[in-house]
Design an enzyme around this catalytic site. Structure first.
Site, PDB file in Angstrom:
ATOM      1  CG  ASP A 139      -1.372 -10.213   4.548  1.00  0.00           C
ATOM      2  OD1 ASP A 139      -1.664 -10.739   4.880  1.00  0.00           O
ATOM      3  OD2 ASP A 139      -0.898  -9.335   4.581  1.00  0.00           O
ATOM      4  CG  HIS A 192       3.199  -2.693   5.809  1.00  0.00           C
ATOM      5  ND1 HIS A 192       4.104  -3.775   4.993  1.00  0.00           N
ATOM      6  CD2 HIS A 192       2.975  -3.863   6.385  1.00  0.00           C
ATOM      7  CE1 HIS A 192       4.996  -4.652   5.312  1.00  0.00           C
ATOM      8  NE2 HIS A 192       4.482  -5.117   6.537  1.00  0.00           N
ATOM      9  CG  ASP A 213       6.389  -0.157   5.128  1.00  0.00           C
ATOM     10  OD1 ASP A 213       5.181  -1.035   6.394  1.00  0.00           O
ATOM     11  OD2 ASP A 213       6.561  -0.311   4.582  1.00  0.00           O
ATOM     12  CD  GLU A 228       4.291  -2.417   1.679  1.00  0.00           C
ATOM     13  OE1 GLU A 228       4.158  -1.709   2.857  1.00  0.00           O
ATOM     14  OE2 GLU A 228       5.273  -3.052   0.828  1.00  0.00           O
TER      15      GLU A 228
HETATM   16  P1  PGA Z   1       5.905 -10.025  11.427  1.00  0.00           P
HETATM   17  O1  PGA Z   1       5.700  -8.964  10.079  1.00  0.00           O
HETATM   18  O2  PGA Z   1       5.679  -9.964  11.984  1.00  0.00           O
HETATM   19  O3  PGA Z   1       6.909 -10.367  11.000  1.00  0.00           O
HETATM   20  O4  PGA Z   1       7.215  -8.768  11.681  1.00  0.00           O
HETATM   21  C1  PGA Z   1       4.842  -7.939  10.309  1.00  0.00           C
HETATM   22  C2  PGA Z   1       3.814  -6.936   8.807  1.00  0.00           C
HETATM   23  O5  PGA Z   1       4.797  -6.644   7.890  1.00  0.00           O
HETATM   24  O6  PGA Z   1       2.865  -6.585   9.221  1.00  0.00           O
END
Ligand code: PGA
Length: 256
Positions: A63, A134, A132, A139
């Protein structure tokens, strides 16, 4: 799903690194899907230290934010070059990251999908998970069949990512992300999660119903998923004892 629970994030990261190192040794021209965020940072440091041969490897990142100048320190382009690519012998033309400044975003997303297909698909996709649930920036309520496309971040994700930007208002609202359908086509998915703030999302993804409210739960439908956790991230799993037993008693030929 193979759930690997280790005492520390460092130990779980070491296993993930060995899985990737084995792939690169078995298949020097492997296609890797890569992730950003805090979770894979120690993984990338470990892979750099392993001094692997990346000369034939192709990568696709999950992404990217839309609208930040490419050289902005918080683009995933900057993140990947700073934390991995500049330290390994990867060929620049084999690195793919969604273009958050494309004039025609739908066309660039279709092109991204076409490039993945052209190289024969992703062998192993590295994944983090949002609080959450994702995956990438898919999302909650993302279509479980979605492809690379524009998404709008939830408030929760913008709050979670504000720590990288200084304030929530600086976090872009729009992103490009590989779809859930894209991720599901990777031959192997390697999901990493560390820390208690991921425990709920992990428990729902691994032991809850398959639902787009927790997009990571769709991985239950994927035939080759490894989930590397530290104890805090595993703390809400009801069957953690079973997963620990499975790991501790793997046949020798199956160990990492
Ligand atoms: P993080 O993010 O590794 O910074 O916790 C993970 C994500 O949002 O997929």
């Amino acid at each position: 799903m193979e759930i690997i629970i280790r005492e520390t994030a460092a130990s779980a990261t070491g296993i993930a690194a060995r899985i990737i190192a084995k792939l690169l040794r078995d298949k020097p021209a492997a296609v890797l899907g890569l992730a950003t965020g805090s979770t894979p940072l120690p993984l990338y440091r470990t892979l750099i230290e392993m001094n692997l041969d990346w000369s034939q490897v192709t990568t696709f990142n999950l992404d990217e934010y839309i609208g930040l100048p490419r050289e902005h320190p918080q683009t995933y382009h900057s993140f990947m070059w700073e934390n991995l690519f500049q330290h390994i012998n990867i060929s620049k033309d084999r690195v793919h990251i969604p273009d958050g400044n494309a004039a025609d975003i739908p066309a660039s997303c279709a092109d991204y999908e076409a490039r993945i297909r052209e190289v024969g698909g992703i062998d192993l996709q590295v994944l983090g998970i949002g609080t959450d649930g994702h995956l990438g920036f898919n999302e909650p309520t993302s279509s479980l069949a979605s492809r690379t496309r524009i998404k709008t971040l939830t408030r929760q994700t913008r709050v979670d990512n504000a720590r990288f930007f200084g304030s929530e208002s600086e976090v872009p609202h729009h992103v490009i992300t590989m779809g859930i359908g894209t991720i599901m086509e990777a031959r192997t998915n390697l999901l990493l999660a560390f820390g208690e703030n991921k425990a709920r999302a992990i428990a729902e993804a691994v032991e809850g119903p398959i639902t787009s409210i927790n997009p990571a739960s769709v991985l239950q439908m994927h035939p080759a998923v490894k989930v590397c956790l530290d104890e805090p991230a595993a703390s809400e799993l009801k069957r953690a004892d079973y997963y620990r037993w499975v790991y501790d008693n793997k046949p020798a030929w199956q160990t990492f």
